[in-house]
Enzyme design. Structure first.
Site, PDB file in Angstrom:
ATOM      1  N   GLU A 160      -3.255   4.195   2.668  1.00  0.00           N
ATOM      2  CA  GLU A 160      -2.776   4.657   3.898  1.00  0.00           C
ATOM      3  C   GLU A 160      -1.535   5.688   3.590  1.00  0.00           C
ATOM      4  O   GLU A 160      -1.318   6.950   4.425  1.00  0.00           O
ATOM      5  CB  GLU A 160      -2.094   3.333   4.569  1.00  0.00           C
ATOM      6  N   GLU A 161      -0.806   5.486   2.333  1.00  0.00           N
ATOM      7  CA  GLU A 161       0.622   6.220   2.189  1.00  0.00           C
ATOM      8  C   GLU A 161       0.154   7.553   1.779  1.00  0.00           C
ATOM      9  O   GLU A 161       0.706   8.619   1.822  1.00  0.00           O
ATOM     10  CB  GLU A 161       1.443   5.704   1.108  1.00  0.00           C
ATOM     11  N   HIS A 167      10.318   3.585   2.259  1.00  0.00           N
ATOM     12  CA  HIS A 167      10.093   4.743   1.385  1.00  0.00           C
ATOM     13  C   HIS A 167      11.429   4.893   0.677  1.00  0.00           C
ATOM     14  O   HIS A 167      11.553   5.936   0.159  1.00  0.00           O
ATOM     15  CB  HIS A 167       9.492   6.140   1.963  1.00  0.00           C
ATOM     16  N   HIS A 204      -2.388  -1.662   5.408  1.00  0.00           N
ATOM     17  CA  HIS A 204      -2.479  -1.322   3.923  1.00  0.00           C
ATOM     18  C   HIS A 204      -1.519  -1.880   2.795  1.00  0.00           C
ATOM     19  O   HIS A 204      -0.393  -2.493   3.104  1.00  0.00           O
ATOM     20  CB  HIS A 204      -2.024   0.285   3.838  1.00  0.00           C
ATOM     21  N   GLU A 243       1.796  -2.325  10.754  1.00  0.00           N
ATOM     22  CA  GLU A 243       3.056  -1.569  10.099  1.00  0.00           C
ATOM     23  C   GLU A 243       4.340  -2.384  10.508  1.00  0.00           C
ATOM     24  O   GLU A 243       4.378  -2.939  11.511  1.00  0.00           O
ATOM     25  CB  GLU A 243       3.093  -0.105  10.679  1.00  0.00           C
ATOM     26  N   ASP A 247       6.974  -2.115   4.158  1.00  0.00           N
ATOM     27  CA  ASP A 247       6.099  -1.460   4.314  1.00  0.00           C
ATOM     28  C   ASP A 247       5.007  -0.971   3.143  1.00  0.00           C
ATOM     29  O   ASP A 247       5.175  -0.446   2.111  1.00  0.00           O
ATOM     30  CB  ASP A 247       6.590   0.012   4.533  1.00  0.00           C
TER      31      ASP A 247
END
Length: 416
Positions: free
Chosen positions: A173-174, A383, A110, A198, A139
């Site tokens: 995706e998130e 994140h 993603h 990923e 990410d």
């Protein structure tokens, strides 16, 4: 601007040599040199992508990313399609590189992030002490660049003499891949192998991830004045609190199931007994049968009231299926580990508690396609403002991906 000297110094991070690894064929020295030579272009491209704010709900940033990626893939000789990922904000890109064989390899990752607009300006791409930092650096923009740079290196080495390759970049995706999941599953069924990019928490691969579902608890009571007549009300917030305590044991560690209540809402004014209250739980699971067990146990639990004249309802919403341990993935792990032994390096296979699009690609009950996750960059603190990517591992990761693309089968399912 990248500093070539600093980059080169950072890349002299010593790679650990595995003790007592089985004998392996000698490494491809040419590919080692080529992989090392791609690091500076890799970091330059990564820096340009990290500079784009591409949160899952930001259509302008997602469009900038998609346009850049579309042009890059076309420059590699691919035919590119853009598919709206509604209800998400951006487009899913699907690119096809022709090759030999009837079934090929799907590469996917993603390009959306969890960060708000302006984050790229507040925390620009930086290289320091052997690490790169910036929003989405690991990410999964690092995984995006890993695919692009590996394909460029593959073309330099082999032209079009490789298995057919499809690339999928998705924008959602998130937030659970609500718009791209059906396309991921459809494409996966047409391919022998799916490699997902990923990040890896160490210089390894991921051979299993959990499924994700949400539990939503809603309680209805009766409003009243909190000072003048509270007894005539039925406090939905208090009933919700009782129910959450009673539902704390829905998880089952022995089965790999966790249930964590994370979002609670009730009331708008402090002088009003709340008539409504809601809560949401994050449910992670490995066994799909656990969804029904959790639902039934939850229903039984909320049937017992603590505040009279209140009602409670529980809704279970699957978001992403698990990517469980399976023989086809294990065969891919063994192939990847054999390639890393050429470099005298270990390649651990790790099961992770998070969910990824590998769950959408995995076809339960079938050995086709063989799916492997965690082929992106090595990084951590995902994140968060501290998110980082390891520079020293990049040459070995590029080496691994190119060797997989050169040696995996072009027909049938899974590695031979």
């Amino acid at each position: 601007m990248l500093r070539p000297l600093a980059v080169l110094l950072a890349l002299h991070v010593a790679q650990p040599v595995a003790a007592q690894l089985p004998q392996a064929p000698a490494a491809d020295r040419t590919l080692q040199r080529q992989s090392q030579a791609r690091i500076e272009p890799f970091l330059a491209e990564l820096g340009s992508l990290v500079a784009i704010d591409s949160g899952s709900d930001r259509p302008q940033g997602l469009d900038r990313m998609a346009t850049h990626l579309e042009q890059r893939l076309q420059g590699l000789g691919a035919r590119v399609e853009r598919h709206p990922a509604r209800p998400a904000a951006g487009d899913t890109l699907v690119a096809r590189l022709e090759g030999r064989g009837d079934r090929g390899i799907l590469l996917m990752v993603h390009y959306d992030t969890v960060f708000p607009d302006g984050e790229a300006g507040r925390r620009p791409f930086r290289i320091e002490a052997g690490r790169a930092t910036g929003p989405g650096v690991a990410d999964a923009k690092g995984g995006v660049v890993m695919i692009l740079q590996a394909l460029e290196l593959l073309r330099t080495r082999n032209g079009n003499d490789h298995t057919p390759i499809t690339v999928l970049f998705n924008p959602d995706e998130e937030i659970g891949s609500p718009g791209s999941a059906p396309l991921i599953a459809e494409l996966a069924r047409r391919h022998a192998v799916v490699l997902s990019f990923e990040p890896s928490p160490q210089n390894g691969v991921i051979d299993a991830t959990k499924g994700i579902a949400f539990l939503s608890l809603a309680v209805r009571g009766r409003a009243a004045h909190a000072g003048a007549d509270p007894a005539s009300g039925r406090n939905a917030a208090v009933e919700l609190a009782h129910q959450i305590v009673a539902l704390q044991n829905l998880g089952d560690p022995a089965r790999g199931t966790t249930v964590n209540w994370t979002v609670l809402r009730s009331g708008e004014r402090p002088n009003v007994i709340p008539a409504e209250a809601t809560a949401t739980a994050d449910l992670r699971y490995s066994d799909p049968l656990e969804l029904e067990r959790v639902r039934q146990q939850g229903e039984r639990t909320i049937s017992r009231r603590h505040i009279p004249d209140t009602t409670a309802s529980l809704t279970l919403t699957p978001r992403r299926p698990p990517f469980p341990p399976n023989p086809a993935t294990q065969a891919l792990v063994l192939r990847a580990q054999a390639i890393f032994r050429e470099l005298q390096l270990p390649l651990p296979a790790i099961a992770m508690g998070f969910g990824t699009d590998a769950g959408h690609a995995f076809q339960s009950g079938s050995s086709c396609p063989a799916v492997l996750e965690g082929l992106g960059v090595v990084g951590g603190d995902l994140h968060s403002p501290a998110e980082w990517m390891d520079l020293g591992s990049l040459p070995s990761r590029l080496y691994l991906i190119v060797r997989l693309l050169e040696t995996l089968p072009s027909s049938g399912c899974g590695p031979s």
